[in-house]
Design a protein around this motif. Structure first.
Motif, PDB file in Angstrom:
ATOM      1  N   PHE A 221     -27.601   8.869 -23.035  1.00  0.00           N
ATOM      2  CA  PHE A 221     -26.983   7.906 -23.948  1.00  0.00           C
ATOM      3  C   PHE A 221     -26.814   8.551 -25.314  1.00  0.00           C
ATOM      4  CE2 PHE A 221     -31.562   7.366 -23.622  1.00  0.00           C
ATOM      5  CZ  PHE A 221     -31.983   7.483 -24.936  1.00  0.00           C
ATOM      6  N   ASP A 222     -26.108   7.854 -26.222  1.00  0.00           N
ATOM      7  CA  ASP A 222     -25.895   8.362 -27.575  1.00  0.00           C
ATOM      8  C   ASP A 222     -27.212   8.438 -28.343  1.00  0.00           C
ATOM      9  OD1 ASP A 222     -23.009   8.682 -27.646  1.00  0.00           O
ATOM     10  OD2 ASP A 222     -22.885   6.492 -27.592  1.00  0.00           O
ATOM     11  N   LEU A 223     -27.361   9.483 -29.143  1.00  0.00           N
ATOM     12  CA  LEU A 223     -28.569   9.630 -29.957  1.00  0.00           C
ATOM     13  C   LEU A 223     -28.815   8.397 -30.823  1.00  0.00           C
ATOM     14  CD1 LEU A 223     -30.909  11.313 -31.175  1.00  0.00           C
ATOM     15  CD2 LEU A 223     -29.253  12.329 -32.739  1.00  0.00           C
ATOM     16  N   SER A 224     -27.747   7.774 -31.310  1.00  0.00           N
ATOM     17  CA  SER A 224     -27.903   6.589 -32.156  1.00  0.00           C
ATOM     18  C   SER A 224     -28.562   5.428 -31.429  1.00  0.00           C
ATOM     19  CB  SER A 224     -26.531   6.151 -32.693  1.00  0.00           C
ATOM     20  OG  SER A 224     -26.002   7.118 -33.574  1.00  0.00           O
ATOM     21  N   ASP A 225     -28.595   5.487 -30.111  1.00  0.00           N
ATOM     22  CA  ASP A 225     -29.226   4.417 -29.332  1.00  0.00           C
ATOM     23  C   ASP A 225     -30.655   4.766 -28.932  1.00  0.00           C
ATOM     24  OD1 ASP A 225     -27.283   2.311 -29.150  1.00  0.00           O
ATOM     25  OD2 ASP A 225     -26.090   3.611 -27.853  1.00  0.00           O
ATOM     26  N   LEU A 226     -31.202   5.828 -29.497  1.00  0.00           N
ATOM     27  CA  LEU A 226     -32.581   6.197 -29.173  1.00  0.00           C
ATOM     28  C   LEU A 226     -33.546   5.072 -29.527  1.00  0.00           C
ATOM     29  CD1 LEU A 226     -34.552   8.376 -28.155  1.00  0.00           C
ATOM     30  CD2 LEU A 226     -34.641   9.282 -30.495  1.00  0.00           C
ATOM     31  N   GLN A 227     -33.188   4.273 -30.518  1.00  0.00           N
ATOM     32  CA  GLN A 227     -34.048   3.153 -30.917  1.00  0.00           C
ATOM     33  C   GLN A 227     -34.249   2.157 -29.778  1.00  0.00           C
ATOM     34  OE1 GLN A 227     -32.103   0.409 -33.718  1.00  0.00           O
ATOM     35  NE2 GLN A 227     -30.150   1.433 -33.269  1.00  0.00           N
ATOM     36  N   HIS A 228     -33.330   2.146 -28.813  1.00  0.00           N
ATOM     37  CA  HIS A 228     -33.412   1.202 -27.693  1.00  0.00           C
ATOM     38  C   HIS A 228     -34.080   1.817 -26.462  1.00  0.00           C
ATOM     39  CE1 HIS A 228     -30.831  -1.467 -29.950  1.00  0.00           C
ATOM     40  NE2 HIS A 228     -29.805  -0.636 -29.893  1.00  0.00           N
ATOM     41  N   TRP A 229     -34.713   2.976 -26.581  1.00  0.00           N
ATOM     42  CA  TRP A 229     -35.155   3.724 -25.417  1.00  0.00           C
ATOM     43  C   TRP A 229     -36.042   2.893 -24.477  1.00  0.00           C
ATOM     44  CZ3 TRP A 229     -40.163   4.432 -23.964  1.00  0.00           C
ATOM     45  CH2 TRP A 229     -41.160   4.239 -24.928  1.00  0.00           C
ATOM     46  N   ASP A 230     -36.915   2.057 -25.034  1.00  0.00           N
ATOM     47  CA  ASP A 230     -37.834   1.285 -24.192  1.00  0.00           C
ATOM     48  C   ASP A 230     -37.064   0.242 -23.384  1.00  0.00           C
ATOM     49  OD1 ASP A 230     -40.223   0.597 -23.096  1.00  0.00           O
ATOM     50  OD2 ASP A 230     -41.008  -0.444 -24.851  1.00  0.00           O
ATOM     51  N   ARG A 231     -36.109  -0.431 -24.018  1.00  0.00           N
ATOM     52  CA  ARG A 231     -35.297  -1.437 -23.324  1.00  0.00           C
ATOM     53  C   ARG A 231     -34.422  -0.756 -22.266  1.00  0.00           C
ATOM     54  NH1 ARG A 231     -33.259  -6.747 -24.087  1.00  0.00           N
ATOM     55  NH2 ARG A 231     -32.174  -7.228 -22.129  1.00  0.00           N
ATOM     56  N   LEU A 232     -33.869   0.399 -22.595  1.00  0.00           N
ATOM     57  CA  LEU A 232     -33.016   1.112 -21.635  1.00  0.00           C
ATOM     58  C   LEU A 232     -33.813   1.503 -20.395  1.00  0.00           C
ATOM     59  CD1 LEU A 232     -30.942   3.422 -24.017  1.00  0.00           C
ATOM     60  CD2 LEU A 232     -30.409   1.121 -23.191  1.00  0.00           C
ATOM     61  N   GLN A 233     -35.009   2.019 -20.613  1.00  0.00           N
ATOM     62  CA  GLN A 233     -35.850   2.404 -19.476  1.00  0.00           C
ATOM     63  C   GLN A 233     -36.212   1.177 -18.646  1.00  0.00           C
ATOM     64  OE1 GLN A 233     -38.750   5.411 -20.188  1.00  0.00           O
ATOM     65  NE2 GLN A 233     -40.188   4.656 -18.660  1.00  0.00           N
ATOM     66  N   SER A 234     -36.493   0.072 -19.312  1.00  0.00           N
ATOM     67  CA  SER A 234     -36.827  -1.158 -18.613  1.00  0.00           C
ATOM     68  C   SER A 234     -35.647  -1.659 -17.786  1.00  0.00           C
ATOM     69  CB  SER A 234     -37.257  -2.230 -19.619  1.00  0.00           C
ATOM     70  OG  SER A 234     -37.485  -3.470 -18.984  1.00  0.00           O
ATOM     71  N   ASP A 235     -34.432  -1.604 -18.355  1.00  0.00           N
ATOM     72  CA  ASP A 235     -33.253  -2.096 -17.644  1.00  0.00           C
ATOM     73  C   ASP A 235     -32.940  -1.243 -16.419  1.00  0.00           C
ATOM     74  OD1 ASP A 235     -32.986  -4.160 -19.392  1.00  0.00           O
ATOM     75  OD2 ASP A 235     -31.110  -3.480 -20.314  1.00  0.00           O
ATOM     76  N   VAL A 236     -32.981   0.073 -16.567  1.00  0.00           N
ATOM     77  CA  VAL A 236     -32.724   0.951 -15.418  1.00  0.00           C
ATOM     78  C   VAL A 236     -33.797   0.749 -14.358  1.00  0.00           C
ATOM     79  CG1 VAL A 236     -32.536   3.347 -14.642  1.00  0.00           C
ATOM     80  CG2 VAL A 236     -31.465   2.648 -16.792  1.00  0.00           C
ATOM     81  N   SER A 237     -35.031   0.558 -14.797  1.00  0.00           N
ATOM     82  CA  SER A 237     -36.128   0.324 -13.858  1.00  0.00           C
ATOM     83  C   SER A 237     -35.896  -0.956 -13.068  1.00  0.00           C
ATOM     84  CB  SER A 237     -37.460   0.254 -14.606  1.00  0.00           C
ATOM     85  OG  SER A 237     -37.756   1.487 -15.231  1.00  0.00           O
ATOM     86  N   LYS A 238     -35.426  -2.008 -13.732  1.00  0.00           N
ATOM     87  CA  LYS A 238     -35.146  -3.265 -13.042  1.00  0.00           C
ATOM     88  C   LYS A 238     -34.028  -3.074 -12.016  1.00  0.00           C
ATOM     89  CE  LYS A 238     -36.578  -6.340 -16.813  1.00  0.00           C
ATOM     90  NZ  LYS A 238     -36.109  -7.318 -17.837  1.00  0.00           N
ATOM     91  N   PHE A 239     -32.968  -2.372 -12.422  1.00  0.00           N
ATOM     92  CA  PHE A 239     -31.836  -2.130 -11.521  1.00  0.00           C
ATOM     93  C   PHE A 239     -32.293  -1.391 -10.267  1.00  0.00           C
ATOM     94  CE2 PHE A 239     -28.385   0.548  -9.977  1.00  0.00           C
ATOM     95  CZ  PHE A 239     -27.317  -0.325  -9.909  1.00  0.00           C
ATOM     96  N   LEU A 240     -33.045  -0.324 -10.446  1.00  0.00           N
ATOM     97  CA  LEU A 240     -33.475   0.480  -9.302  1.00  0.00           C
ATOM     98  C   LEU A 240     -34.532  -0.242  -8.472  1.00  0.00           C
ATOM     99  CD1 LEU A 240     -33.524   4.034 -10.919  1.00  0.00           C
ATOM    100  CD2 LEU A 240     -31.839   3.067  -9.332  1.00  0.00           C
ATOM    101  N   THR A 241     -35.328  -1.093  -9.087  1.00  0.00           N
ATOM    102  CA  THR A 241     -36.270  -1.899  -8.322  1.00  0.00           C
ATOM    103  C   THR A 241     -35.521  -2.875  -7.430  1.00  0.00           C
ATOM    104  OG1 THR A 241     -37.983  -1.693 -10.013  1.00  0.00           O
ATOM    105  CG2 THR A 241     -38.181  -3.533  -8.460  1.00  0.00           C
ATOM    106  N   CYS A 242     -34.457  -3.503  -7.961  1.00  0.00           N
ATOM    107  CA  CYS A 242     -33.628  -4.388  -7.146  1.00  0.00           C
ATOM    108  C   CYS A 242     -32.961  -3.616  -6.011  1.00  0.00           C
ATOM    109  CB  CYS A 242     -32.566  -5.051  -8.011  1.00  0.00           C
ATOM    110  SG  CYS A 242     -33.191  -6.341  -9.112  1.00  0.00           S
TER     111      CYS A 242
END
Length: 248
Positions: A221-242
Motif C-alpha cells: 500500500f501507499d506509504l501515506s497509509d502506514l498509519q492504518h497498518w493495524d486496520r489493514l492487517q485486520s481486514d486482510v485477516s478477516k477476508f482470508l479467514t472467511c
C-alpha cells in the motif's frame, strides 16, 4: 574485533541515519482521504459464485484450501474451480475491499488518483526470524547463518512500530528502504514492514508481511497509509479467514 557501532563516531552516524529514516515517513505526500471502511467479507454471501482453490505451501509441506467470490479473480485460469498454485495475488479497494481489475487500476493511474489499489499476495515465505534480517540487510545478508531478528535492537518508530537497522553501518548509508517491526504485548512479532523512503521515489509504498489462516501474506500500500497498518492487517485477516473457514 570491536563492534563498529561501539565507536563514538560510528555510533553518532548510526543515530543520524536512524533519525533520517524515521523522518522519511513524515516527509511522505500529504495524507490521503480517509478510506471508507467496510466489511472485508461482505461479498461472501450464500448466493455468491465462488472459486475453490489450493495454495501449496512448499516450505511448510502442506496445503491451504480457499473459497473466494469469483469477482476477486481477473484471469481466466484463476477462475477454474479447483486450481492449485504456490501463490495468489488480490487487488482491492482499501476500506471497502471491493475487487479492482487491472484495467480499472490503469484508468485510475491515468486519472491521477492519489491512492493506488491495495494488493496482497498470499504464498509461503521464510519465518519472521529470517525474514526480518533479510529485510534489514536489504537482501545482502550471508544467508541462513545470518543474525536472528531478536538480535536487532529496536528503535522507536512511527505508529507504534519499532525500527531496525542494518548490522553493517557502511552499507546502511545507501539503503533505500526503512524496515519496521510490529510486536505484541509479549514481544511476539506480528508483522514486518519494508517501506521505500520518500526521498528516493515519487510515490513510496510499503510492504507488510504477516501470517494468518495458515498463509503468509505480503500486503502492499501507499506509504501515506502506514498509519492504518493495524486496520489493514485486520481486514486482510478477516477476508482470508472467511476464505479458509468454509464448509466443504
Amino acid at each position: 574485533m570491536a563492534n563498529p557501532f561501539e565507536r563514538g563516531g560510528m555510533r553518532y552516524c548510526a543515530l543520524v541515519v536512524g533519525f533520517l529514516g524515521l523522518t522519511g515517513v513524515a516527509l511522505a505526500e500529504d495524507a490521503l482521504p480517509e478510506p471508507k471502511w467496510g466489511d472485508p467479507c461482505a461479498r461472501f454471501t450464500p448466493d455468491a459464485s465462488y472459486v475453490t482453490s489450493t495454495i501449496i505451501m512448499r516450505l511448510e509441506k502442506r496445503e491451504v484450501h480457499l473459497r473466494v467470490p469469483i469477482e476477486y479473480f481477473e484471469d481466466a485460469w484463476d477462475r477454474v474451480d479447483g486450481f492449485a498454485d504456490t501463490a495468489q495475488l488480490f487487488s482491492v479497494e482499501m476500506g471497502s475491499f471491493d475487487p479492482i481489475s487491472r484495467p480499472e487500476a490503469s484508468e485510475r493511474k491515468k486519472r491521477g488518483e492519489r491512492r493506488r489499489p491495495m494488493t496482497f499476495l498470499i504464498s509461503d515465505v521464510v519465518p519472521f526470524d529470517r525474514l526480518g534480517p533479510i529485510r534489514a540487510e536489504q537482501f545482502m545478508m550471508p544467508g541462513p547463518d545470518g543474525k536472528h531478528l531478536s538480535q536487532y535492537p529496536r528503535h522507536a518508530g512511527p505508529f507504534g512500530l519499532s525500527q531496525i537497522f542494518s548490522s553493517g553501518f557502511e552499507a546502511s548509508l545507501d539503503y533505500q528502504n526503512d524496515v519496521f517491526v510490529a510486536e505484541g504485548p509479549n514481544g511476539d512479532v506480528r508483522a514486518i514492514f519494508d517501506c521505500r523512503k520518500p526521498t528516493n521515489v515519487m510515490k513510496p509504498s510499503c510492504s507488510q508481511n504477516f501470517t494468518v489462516a495458515g498463509l503468509d501474506v505480503q500486503l502492499t500500500f501507499d506509504l501515506s497509509d502506514l498509519q492504518h497498518w493495524d486496520r489493514l492487517q485486520s481486514d486482510v485477516s478477516k477476508f482470508l479467514t472467511c476464505a479458509t473457514t468454509f464448509k466443504s
